[in-house]
Design an enzyme around this catalytic site. Sequence first.
Site, PDB file in Angstrom:
ATOM      1  N   HIS A  91      -2.547   7.361   7.079  1.00 28.04           N
ATOM      2  CA  HIS A  91      -1.546   8.263   6.478  1.00 28.04           C
ATOM      3  C   HIS A  91      -2.195   9.567   6.019  1.00 28.04           C
ATOM      4  CE1 HIS A  91       2.279   6.209   6.352  1.00 28.04           C
ATOM      5  NE2 HIS A  91       1.769   5.118   5.799  1.00 28.04           N
ATOM      6  N   GLY A 134       0.840  -1.190   0.000  1.00 29.18           N
ATOM      7  CA  GLY A 134       0.000   0.000   0.000  1.00 29.18           C
ATOM      8  C   GLY A 134       0.876   1.241   0.000  1.00 29.18           C
ATOM      9  N   CYS A 154       6.075  -0.197   7.260  1.00 30.22           N
ATOM     10  CA  CYS A 154       5.662   0.964   6.463  1.00 30.22           C
ATOM     11  C   CYS A 154       6.841   1.393   5.605  1.00 30.22           C
ATOM     12  CB  CYS A 154       5.255   2.096   7.405  1.00 30.22           C
ATOM     13  SG  CYS A 154       4.733   3.599   6.567  1.00 30.22           S
ATOM     14  N   LEU A 155       6.561   1.724   4.332  1.00 26.82           N
ATOM     15  CA  LEU A 155       7.642   2.156   3.444  1.00 26.82           C
ATOM     16  C   LEU A 155       8.289   3.450   3.934  1.00 26.82           C
ATOM     17  CD1 LEU A 155       6.079   1.418  -0.078  1.00 26.82           C
ATOM     18  CD2 LEU A 155       7.769   0.057   1.175  1.00 26.82           C
ATOM     19  N   GLN A 197       2.696   9.955   1.468  1.00 25.89           N
ATOM     20  CA  GLN A 197       4.058   9.412   1.542  1.00 25.89           C
ATOM     21  C   GLN A 197       4.951   9.896   0.408  1.00 25.89           C
ATOM     22  OE1 GLN A 197       2.370   5.269   2.179  1.00 25.89           O
ATOM     23  NE2 GLN A 197       4.313   5.091   3.264  1.00 25.89           N
ATOM     24  N   HIS A 220      -4.401   1.215   7.573  1.00 27.19           N
ATOM     25  CA  HIS A 220      -3.052   1.785   7.655  1.00 27.19           C
ATOM     26  C   HIS A 220      -2.906   2.968   6.685  1.00 27.19           C
ATOM     27  CE1 HIS A 220       1.519   1.142   7.879  1.00 27.19           C
ATOM     28  NE2 HIS A 220       1.367   1.978   6.866  1.00 27.19           N
ATOM     29  N   GLU A 221      -3.365   2.770   5.442  1.00 27.81           N
ATOM     30  CA  GLU A 221      -3.205   3.826   4.427  1.00 27.81           C
ATOM     31  C   GLU A 221      -4.101   5.024   4.716  1.00 27.81           C
ATOM     32  OE1 GLU A 221      -0.667   3.538   2.692  1.00 27.81           O
ATOM     33  OE2 GLU A 221      -0.389   1.407   3.087  1.00 27.81           O
TER      34      GLU A 221
HETATM   35 ZN    ZN Z   1       2.660   3.242   5.744  1.00 27.19          ZN
END
Ligand code: ZN
Length: 170
Positions: free
Chosen positions: A137, A46, A91-92, A51, A133-134
Amino acid sequence: MSLRDILIYPDDRLREIARPIDSFEPALAELADDMFETMYQQRGIGLAATQIDEHRRLFVVDVSEDRSGAFAFVNPEILAREGTVESEEGCLSIPEINETIMRAERIRVRAQDAKGQTFEQDLDGLLAICVQHELDHLDGRLFIDYLSPLKQQRIRKKMQKAARRERERV
Ligand code: ZN
């Protein structure tokens, strides 16, 4: 299509609250394409627009193993939550950190696709977790915010150290 740079914690821009999207021009589909490409290249499941420093309410997900589960969610909202489940997340934007937190087990979500078409879905399993999660963000929230203050402090220090090492290398 192009690869985009991902903001890394503790970058303050990860705390911005994304604005609703009201224009479904081709540029939006192009942004979603960039996000899919960046997510796949980083082996993520995701990626939220936040991000890549685009503060609009859009994220992309694909929890499949063969890239058959690509979805873009525009202006997403969670209509209902049911149950709780332990979720080990990464998480990226917070590389190499994995921690277990609690999420809703099942959710009902309403969103638009990249063309502006509204849809509703009942989700469970990994996809439900990924969507929660997304969506966090887009509200400037990170999965580590659910951890104890002590754990958060440790992670922040570790990430700041890693960033310093990175800067010294260049
Ligand atoms: Zn993340």
